[in-house]
Every structure is written in C-alpha cells, then in structure tokens.
Write a protein that holds these residues in place. Structure first.
Motif: not given
Length: 747
Positions: A208-230
């Motif tokens: 249901l996320s067809g309008d990608k231009e209306n979304l904002v990327d939220v990036r966080l980094r876990l303690l191991g160094g990997d990044e999660v992106n929503h």
C-alpha cells in the motif's frame, strides 16, 4: 554539586544528552543517558548485536531529570533580552546533574514547537539568536556550529509538527521493541493530539506504499553496526486539536441557534449536548469588526448528539487532490488495519484515562458507555464528587472500578483531575472517538459471535486467542518508567549516531528531515528556517529543472551555489572597478581628513570676512562629491532615456563693451601645502562678478587693464594653486597680504 564519575559506578562509561522542549506554555528540560555503545558491545557481545542503545533517564533515581520553566519561549518575541534570565535556571539544573568532565561531550538541543511557529520570521530569528548566544556563552555543552539551520545549526531551531510526529513514532517503536531483531517487524503507528493540532505517523505496508515521494526515511543503527531503515508517512492537521476544535464547535453551535431556534426559544441560553447536564458556560466569540460577543451555553448532556454535532467538524467533504484522503482533504496512504496497530498519546490518553480510567487497550463499547454515563450526570453532582475525591486524595483509577466484569464504583477521579477537564470531558471524549473512527477509519470492533465483556485487557487477550493480533488502538502515557515523548525519539536517534557503522561505505546517520534529497520537487516536510539562506532558496527553485547528473547528490557539491557566488563576485568586482577612482579619492580624504578645512571658510577667516553658514544637515553627506557624482549618474541613467534633456545654462561670461565697469574682489581658494602644514592665500580681482564679493569699487579702464597685466605677470609658475575659471575670460590679480589694499581713483 555535579556528580563525579570516579565515585559512582553507574556513571562509568555513561553518555548524556539534553533536550529542551520549548512549547507554547513552557519549556521542559529532559536529561537522558545511555551506556557507551562500544563498552556495551564488548561486555555483552551477541546478546545486544541487533539492539539499539538503551536510553534511560539522566539520573540514577528520582525525578531530577526533568525541569520546567514557564511561560513559553515565544513570549520573548519582542523582548529577546529576557531569554538569558528565562533559560538560566534550566541550564543551571542541567549542569548540576551532569559530571563536569562529560559536559563538553554532552549534546544540548533546544527544539521549539507550536508557540514559536506562530511568530513572524523576524521574531523567530531574534529569539533563536538570543537563545543560541546564551547557551554557548553560559555552558560548554556540545552545540552545533552555524549552518543553514541557524547560528547554532540543528541544536537550536524550530521543528515542524511532522518532525514531532516522526520523533514520537521512533519513541513508541523503541519502547515497544519495534526495531529489535534482524527480521523486519511490523511497526506501530503513532497518534498524537494536543490543543492545536493532531498528528499521525505510520509505516505503510509494502503493498500500500505506492506514493514513495510522500514517505520519509528513518535510519537507525543497531549496536552491531547494522542499519535499519523504515519509510514512514507523517502528516499534521492544524486546527484539529481539542481546543481549536472546541472553538469551531462553539461558533457553529451559536450560528445554528441563531438560524433555527432563536425566534422560537424562550430562553437566551444556547443548548449544548457536549456539556454535562445543567452546566452553564459563557463563551466569547470574535466578530468581523474586531469586537467580541458573549454567549451562554447550557449543557443537555447527550453523548450521542455530541457525536453527531462534532462529526461535521472533520470536514470530510473537503476536495481531495491526491486520493486517498482521511479528512479535511489531507492525503494519507491507505491503512491496512489487519496489520497496522496504533498507539495514541497526549489527549488520547488523558481523555481515556483521567476521567474514565480506560487508558490502555481500546474498546469502543466500553468507552461509549462510560462517556454516555458521564455526560448525562448533573453538573452539581460531578462537582460534589470532585470535591470529595480531592479531599480524600484518591489516586489511580478515575472512572469505573470493575471486578469480575461488574461495575463496582463510578466517578472516582484522581487529585490531578481539575474542574476544567471535567467541563470539557464530554466534548473531548466525542471528538477523540470521531477522529479515531470517522477520521482515521479505525473500525469499531464488535465480535460477531457476541462479546459481552468490556474490559480492555480481556478484549486484547481474546483478540490474540482468535488470531486477531494486537489491539488496533491503545492509548499509552509511559512504558516502564519512561514517558512516551518525542524528545525520547530524538535522543534515541542521537545515541544511534554514536555507533560505528559495520561498513565504511555507510552514510552518516542524520535527522529524517536532513535525509530528504534537496532535489525533491515537493518534499513531505519543509524545515522552518527563519534565517536568510541563499543556498536553500536557490536549490529549491533551480534543482528540479536540472538534469540528474548536475544535482548535488550526483556531484557531491552544489553547482548552483558555486555559480551563484561566482555571479555575485563578478557583479561586485565590476562595481568596484567602475568606482575605482572615486574610491581612491575617498580613501585619501579619509586618511588626510584631519588636515582638511573648508576652502572658502579658511580664506574668509584669514582676511577677516565672516564665514558662510554651514550646509544643512539634510543636504550633507558623509560621502565625498567625487564618489557621489558617479553614483548619482548610475541612479539617474535609468530615467535619462525617457526624460527630455534640458539645454544647460551657459556659465561663461564675456567681457562687456562698456567703457566704465565695476570690478569686484573675489575670494580665491587658499593654497594648502599639506607637506609643511602651512596655508598661503592670494587675493584675486575679477571683473564683471560683483555678486561674488562683498566689496566693490569703480575704476577707470586703464587702471583695470594695468591691474590685469600686473596680475598675470605676477603668477608664480611653480604655484600648485589653480583656478577653475578661464584666464582669458577672467583675468585675475595676485596680491600679497602686505599690499592687498584696493586702489580707488582720486576724486
């Protein structure tokens, strides 16, 4: 006395962060802390590899991690000098809780919200500048340098309602373990409602996320160094908070009464179903002419009618430019409530818990019944119950007290519930229900098999047993001992930034608003920057028209900024080159200003003649004429083509043919010798200019001619003094100071 790290094991390897939430009614300082990510990872290893840093209160025990100052920072819009005294207690408290050795490493943020957004850009800039200057001078906390966001960068600025929603979304999912684990989990949606606005932030499902231009990327980094992106959608409805919705409701109720019931009603009281029964309130409404009118509303206590009356305030019929829309024509991606679950804070919690005692998992049947019973009560009985509860100091459950599914007591309000809350509770309960169900579209879940219980916890348990998953909506104030606040989300992001990435090619973490590409034509969030920012202005208007290969993202720098500054440099250089000679003269005059005197005034003083009056201040200028003349020509050149040119008046004089004429003594400019500091003056006699001299005499022609020849022959060829008059037209006579007596013919 600030704590020391050497005597307290809790402070060992601990980091701190400070956020000052500068709201409309006050500024709340909150101190957070977390253990150093490298130390945690070395001690616990794989157990925390896929987790975020644990952000806690900034004190080991007690409530000293919070302090509030009143009124709001926006009240200093016209008195920025008062910011110093206003923020001093907050800063002093923060310094008393953080070890001095860690002060320079502790980030400090002052983020202003609703109150500051209402000020003009000039007022905003003035308050933020004063705030930045004081925070930098009064402490050594870590504050950003000047940038496009302001004099203190992103450390001191105004955030938008969408940013509040994003930080709140981070806080909710952080506390609900929505980010933990290598597998991407379904995150919670975030709902927030205040007095002026309401926000929604959620992560649409992939389908249901067809309008990608209306979304904002939220990036966080876990303690191991990997990044999660929503990818998160967030929006704000201004004017749809409880207080402003109430104002619109009152205006509409008064208008409806005047149109339909005024002629037939025997009373001047306006019936209001959203007030408890028999409660009378006076409401003031502004008029078009600037005056105010007062109307008295009396409660009829009907929650059902209140629901109907307030539903129209959602403005569901507003045009929707980009479907789908929820209410007021605001586009929101479609929500799949089978997998999307929401948590509401602020007014969602207060209206459910403080009076009804129904905070937590939400059940509409239970909520509607509690609201109906409360609205139908007499106001006098509510006041009596409130006084009794206050005297007894009742804490905890404020609404119905239930045991084994049966209601044992009602109307038990805590000591923190005030009469204004009870007056507006019926309206707020109806408004919350309409926003949830009619506005956002959360379904009123009714078990088709017949669910007789109305206990929220049991509803949640039965939903899990039946495979319905978590409750679609629940109101929450805190989880554990940490209150849900957007400031917590900001600190989670800051703590995550300190973790080293697992890959050297990883981008540095940034606030969500800074991760939006500058070339985005219609960004979902537009930052509030009251300071003049040429780069941002040009980027917003020019970047969308450039090819992708010439954008900031592809080149790593902004060609627009370089080109704009090059043009400015060329224009300034051309202006300076054009004015190089007047500027050189002006420079010399400034350097020799102490030796200059007024030319005619100096000679007049030497010859004992009265000095002329000084020029009028209105006509004087601090710029020399040699610099003013080119500037005037530059200004007047634009109108010279359209204005007819006048023939100049000739100032040259011809010798008259009259035998006997008058000679006048003119005052020539004195000769200044700047090298030796002395000044030598000469007295010159010119014919035919009697108006220029205060002394005149008549002489025969031969006397004049003889005097003229003598004047010409006596000119010193080495003299640096020269006249602006033509010598062939104005022969002048040079007289010494010792022999400067005017010759008169004998009578």
């Amino acid at each position: 006395m600030p704590p020391t790290t050497s005597s307290n094991s809790w402070l060992t390897a601990r980091r701190f962060g400070i956020v000052i939430d500068a709201g409309s009614s006050g500024s709340r300082l909150q101190i957070y802390s977390w253990e150093d990510p490298d130390v945690v990872l070395s001690e616990q290893g794989d157990d925390v590899w896929d987790k975020l840093p644990k952000v806690e209160k900034g004190v080991q025990e007690g409530d000293d991690w919070i302090m509030k100052a009143e009124p709001g920072l926006s009240t200093f819009a016209d008195n920025s000098e008062g910011v110093h005294e206003y923020l001093a207690p907050l800063l002093k408290h923060a310094r008393s809780q953080i070890p001095p050795s860690l002060e320079s490493e502790t980030p400090l943020f002052l983020l202003a919200t609703a109150g500051m957004r209402l000020l003009t850009p000039v007022q905003q800039a003035r308050v933020l500048s004063a705030t930045c200057k004081y925070l930098k001078s009064a402490s050594s906390f870590r504050i950003d340098d000047e940038s496009k966001d302001g004099p203190c960068g992103s450390s001191v600025r105004i955030i938008t309602g969408e940013e509040e929603g994003l930080y709140g979304w981070i806080a909710v999912n952080y506390l609900m373990d929505g980010f933990y684990g290598k597998d991407k989990k379904t995150t919670y949606g975030f709902l927030d409602m205040g007095g002026a606005s309401t926000q929604i932030a959620f992560e649409p499902s992939d389908t249901l996320s067809g309008d990608k231009e209306n979304l904002v990327d939220v990036r966080l980094r876990l303690l191991g160094g990997d990044e999660v992106n929503h990818s998160v959608f967030v929006t704000t409805w201004l004017g749809y908070g409880t207080n402003q919705a109430r104002e619109r409701y009152v205006a509409k109720t008064v208008e409806h009464f005047k149109e339909t019931l005024l002629e037939t009603s025997e009373s001047s009281f306006i019936p209001d179903p959203c007030l408890p029964k028999d409660l009378i309130l006076s409401e003031t409404l502004p008029q078009i002419d600037g005056s105010h009118s007062i109307h008295r509303l009396t409660g009829t206590g009907s929650f059902t009618q209140c629901l109907d009356r307030t539903a129209s305030l959602l403005n569901k019929n507003a045009p929707c430019n980009t479907a789908p829309c929820l209410f007021d024509g605001v586009h929101v991606p479609a929500i799949n409530f089978a997998s999307s679950h929401f948590i509401g804070v602020s007014e969602y919690w207060y209206s459910s818990e403080h009076v009804f005692g129904l905070g937590g998992p939400y059940d509409y049947v239970q909520y509607e019944r509690a609201a109906t019973q409360f609205c139908g009560r007499d106001w006098s009985g509510i006041v009596s119950q409130h006084e009794l509860s206050t005297a007894q100091g009742i804490r905890g459950g404020d609404g119905e007290v239930m045991e084994n599914g049966e209601i044992m007591e009602v109307g038990k309000w805590g000591k923190n519930v005030e009469l204004p809350r009870l007056q507006m509770q019926c309206f707020k309960a109806a408004w919350i229900a309409n926003v949830l169900h009619e506005g956002i579209g959360i379904p009123r879940i009714v078990d088709p098999e017949g669910n007789s219980t109305t206990v929220g916890e049991q509803v949640a348990h039965q939903a899990e047993v039946k495979g319905l998953g978590r409750p679609v909506f629940q109101s929450v104030d805190s989880i554990g001992d940490i209150a849900i606040s957007w400031t917590l989300g900001k600190m989670v992001l800051e703590a995550s930034k300190e973790i080293k990435p697992s890959s050297s090619s990883s981008r540095p973490l940034a606030d969500p608003i800074d991760d939006i590409p500058a070339s985005t034509p219609n960004p979902p969030i537009k930052p509030i920057r009251p300071f003049w920012d040429l780069d941002q202005l040009l980027e917003e208007h020019v970047s969308p028209h450039l090819p992708a290969s010439l954008t900031r993202e592809s080149l790593g720098f902004s060609p627009i900024t370089i080109l704009s500054y090059a043009i400015i440099l060329i224009v300034v250089s051309c202006i300076v080159f054009r004015l190089r000679h007047p500027l050189r003269v002006a420079r010399r005059r400034l350097l020799r200003g102490s030796f200059k005197r007024d030319l005619h005034g100096a000679y007049a003083m030497e010859e004992g003649i009265a000095t002329p009056r000084p020029p009028s201040p209105s006509n004087s200028s601090f710029l020399p004429p040699s610099l003013l003349r080119p500037l005037r020509r530059l200004v007047s050149s634009s109108t010279s083509s359209s204005r007819p040119r006048l023939t100049p008046i000739s100032t040259s004089l011809h010798p008259p043919s009259i035998r006997h004429t008058q000679a006048s003594v003119l005052s020539p400019p004195p000769y200044h010798n700047a090298s030796d500091g002395f000044s030598t003056s000469t007295s010159t006699s010119h014919p035919h200019s009697r108006a220029s001299s205060p002394i005149a005499a008549t002489a025969p022609d031969d006397t004049i001619m003889t005097s003229s020849r003598s004047s010409i022959s006596s000119i010193n060829p080495r003299s640096r003094n020269s006249s602006h008059m033509n010598l062939t037209l104005f022969p002048r006579q040079t007289l010494s100071r010792a022999n400067s007596i005017l010759q008169l013919p004998d009578e």
